[in-house]
Design an enzyme around this catalytic site. Structure first.
Site, PDB file in Angstrom:
ATOM      1  N   ARG A  40      -2.919   4.108  13.530  1.00  0.00           N
ATOM      2  CA  ARG A  40      -1.963   3.344  14.317  1.00  0.00           C
ATOM      3  C   ARG A  40      -2.385   3.451  15.775  1.00  0.00           C
ATOM      4  NH1 ARG A  40       1.593   6.895  16.879  1.00  0.00           N
ATOM      5  NH2 ARG A  40       1.700   8.977  15.976  1.00  0.00           N
ATOM      6  N   LYS A  64       2.660  -8.525  11.949  1.00  0.00           N
ATOM      7  CA  LYS A  64       2.134  -8.636  10.589  1.00  0.00           C
ATOM      8  C   LYS A  64       2.801  -9.795   9.849  1.00  0.00           C
ATOM      9  CE  LYS A  64       1.797  -5.928   6.291  1.00  0.00           C
ATOM     10  NZ  LYS A  64       2.004  -4.591   5.688  1.00  0.00           N
ATOM     11  N   ARG A  93       0.832  -1.199   0.000  1.00  0.00           N
ATOM     12  CA  ARG A  93       0.000   0.000   0.000  1.00  0.00           C
ATOM     13  C   ARG A  93       0.866   1.249   0.000  1.00  0.00           C
ATOM     14  NH1 ARG A  93      -3.094   2.455   4.530  1.00  0.00           N
ATOM     15  NH2 ARG A  93      -4.852   3.598   3.663  1.00  0.00           N
TER      16      ARG A  93
END
Length: 319
Positions: free
Chosen positions: A316, A183, A118
Site C-alpha cells: 500500500r 478501484k 483476493r
C-alpha cells in the site's frame, strides 16, 4: 420464469398490464406481481400504475448469451462454452463445477450471492449493475509456468475496456484495476486440481464495476465505468465479448512466451511506480520500482531492490 424475461418485455418503457405480461410469459398475474416486487427490491426502477399496469423507468443493460456470442469471432465461439445466469453463488465456483464437462467454460452472472476477491474478501455483487465473468483455462507447463498470469490478464482486461471507449486504465499490483486513484475492478486467479497431461487448470475471475452507484460494504475508494467515463455508453454484453476475446489472445501469447513479454505493457500502467510503499505488515518500506520478469513487485530500498511475491504479501502507499 426468469426475471430477465420479464424485464425484457418492460425494456421498451411502455405501460404493460399484468394480464398481458402474464400471457406472454405463460405464468399467473400473481407470479408477475411477485417478480415485479423482487425486481424493485433489487434496485430496478419500475412504476406501478393503478388500473393500467407496470412501466420501467430506469434504463436496462441486460446480459444476453446470444448477443455476446454474436460479437465473438468464429474461432473464439468454437473454443468456449458460454453460460449466462441470473444469479449464482460465485462465477468462479460455477466454472469449477463445469470444468469436468466443458473444455473451456465461461460463466457470466447478473449477480453473485457469495462473490469473493483476493484473500477470501467479499466482492460486492449487486444485481444487473456490474460484470462478473469467470473462465476455466488450461495453461501448458507446470505450476511455475503460471508466474505473472494474473498480471498478463490485467493487461488484457485493461485493453478490452480501453477499446470499448474508456480512458487510460491503471493497474495496481497484483490484481486490481484503477482509474484516477479509485478501484473499479479486480482479477482472481485460482489453481484447480493437479497438473494433468502437461497442463494446469486455472479459473480466472474478473469483476468490473460498470453501472454501480452505491456500495455500502466497500471500505476503500471505488468508482465504476459509468462514474469515471459518463460520456461512454457502457454495455455489458459488449464488454464481456471484448474481455473474452482479449483474455484468450493473452493466454495464447502467455503460453508461447511467458510473462516477460507482458512486462513493459504492465509497467506502463503501474499506479505504484515511484511512490513510497510499505507492506501490509509494515516490515518492508521502499519506493515502487515496477516488476521483474516473473511478476514479483520490486521495492527500491537503501539495501537495493527487494522482490515482493503476490502470494506472500500486499503493498500500500505509505502515509
Amino acid at each position: 420464469m426468469k426475471s430477465n424475461a420479464l424485464l425484457s418485455l418492460l425494456s421498451d418503457r411502455e405501460i404493460h398490464s399484468g394480464e398481458s405480461l402474464a400471457h406472454k410469459l405463460g405464468v399467473s398475474r400473481t407470479a408477475v406481481w411477485k417478480h415485479i416486487r423482487k425486481a424493485i427490491a433489487d434496485g430496478t426502477d419500475i412504476r406501478t400504475i393503478r388500473g393500467q399496469g407496470y412501466q420501467l423507468v430506469s434504463a436496462l443493460d441486460l446480459l444476453d448469451r446470444d448477443i455476446i456470442l454474436g460479437q465473438l469471432n468464429a474461432s473464439v465461439r468454437e473454443r468456449i462454452q458460454l453460460t449466462v445466469l441470473d444469479e449464482v453463488d460465485s462465477t468462479n465456483a460455477e466454472v469449477a463445477r463445469l470444468l469436468t464437462s466443458a473444455p473451456l467454460p465461461v460463466v457470466l452472472s447478473d449477480c453473485q450471492t457469495s462473490g469473493r476477491g483476493r484473500r477470501g474478501r467479499n466482492w460486492a455483487s449487486p444485481k444487473d449493475q456490474n460484470l462478473y465473468l469467470s473462465l476455466g483455462l488450461s495453461i501448458k507447463g507446470g505450476f511455475s509456468a503460471l508466474d505473472g498470469l494474473s498480471l498478463a490478464l490485467g493487461v488484457a482486461v485493461a485493453n478490452a475496456i480501453e477499446q470499448v471507449g474508456g480512458g487510460e486504465v491503471g493497474l495496481k499490483w497484483p490484481n486490481d484495476l484503477f482509474a484516477q486513484g479509485q478501484k473499479f475492478g479486480g482479477i482472481l486467479v485460482e489453481i484447480q486440481g493437479e497438473l494433468q497431461e502437461g497442463c494446469v487448470q486455472v479459473i480466472a475471475g474478473i469483476g468490473i464495476n460498470v453501472h454501480m452507484t452505491q456500495a455500502e460494504d466497500v471500505d476503500q475508494p471505488w468508482t465504476s465505468l459509468d462514474k469515471r467515463w459518463p460520456d461512454q455508453a457502457w454495455v455489458r454484453n459488449q464488454l464481456a465479448a471484448g474481455m473474452i476475446t482479449q483474455i484468450l489472445a493473452a493466454v495464447t501469447e502467455f503460453e508461447a512466451g511467458g510473462f516477460r513479454q507482458f512486462r513493459e505493457r504492465w509497467q506502463r500502467r503501474d499506479i505504484f511506480s515511484g511512490l513510497p510503499l510499505v507492506t501490509r505488515d509494515g516490515e518492508l518500506k521502499g519506493v515502487g520500482g515496477g516488476i521483474d520478469e516473473t511478476g514479483n513487485y520490486l521495492l527500491k530500498t537503501a539495501e537495493g531492490e527487494i522482490p515482493v511475491r503476490a502470494g506472500d504479501i500486499s503493498l500500500r502507499v505509505s502515509e
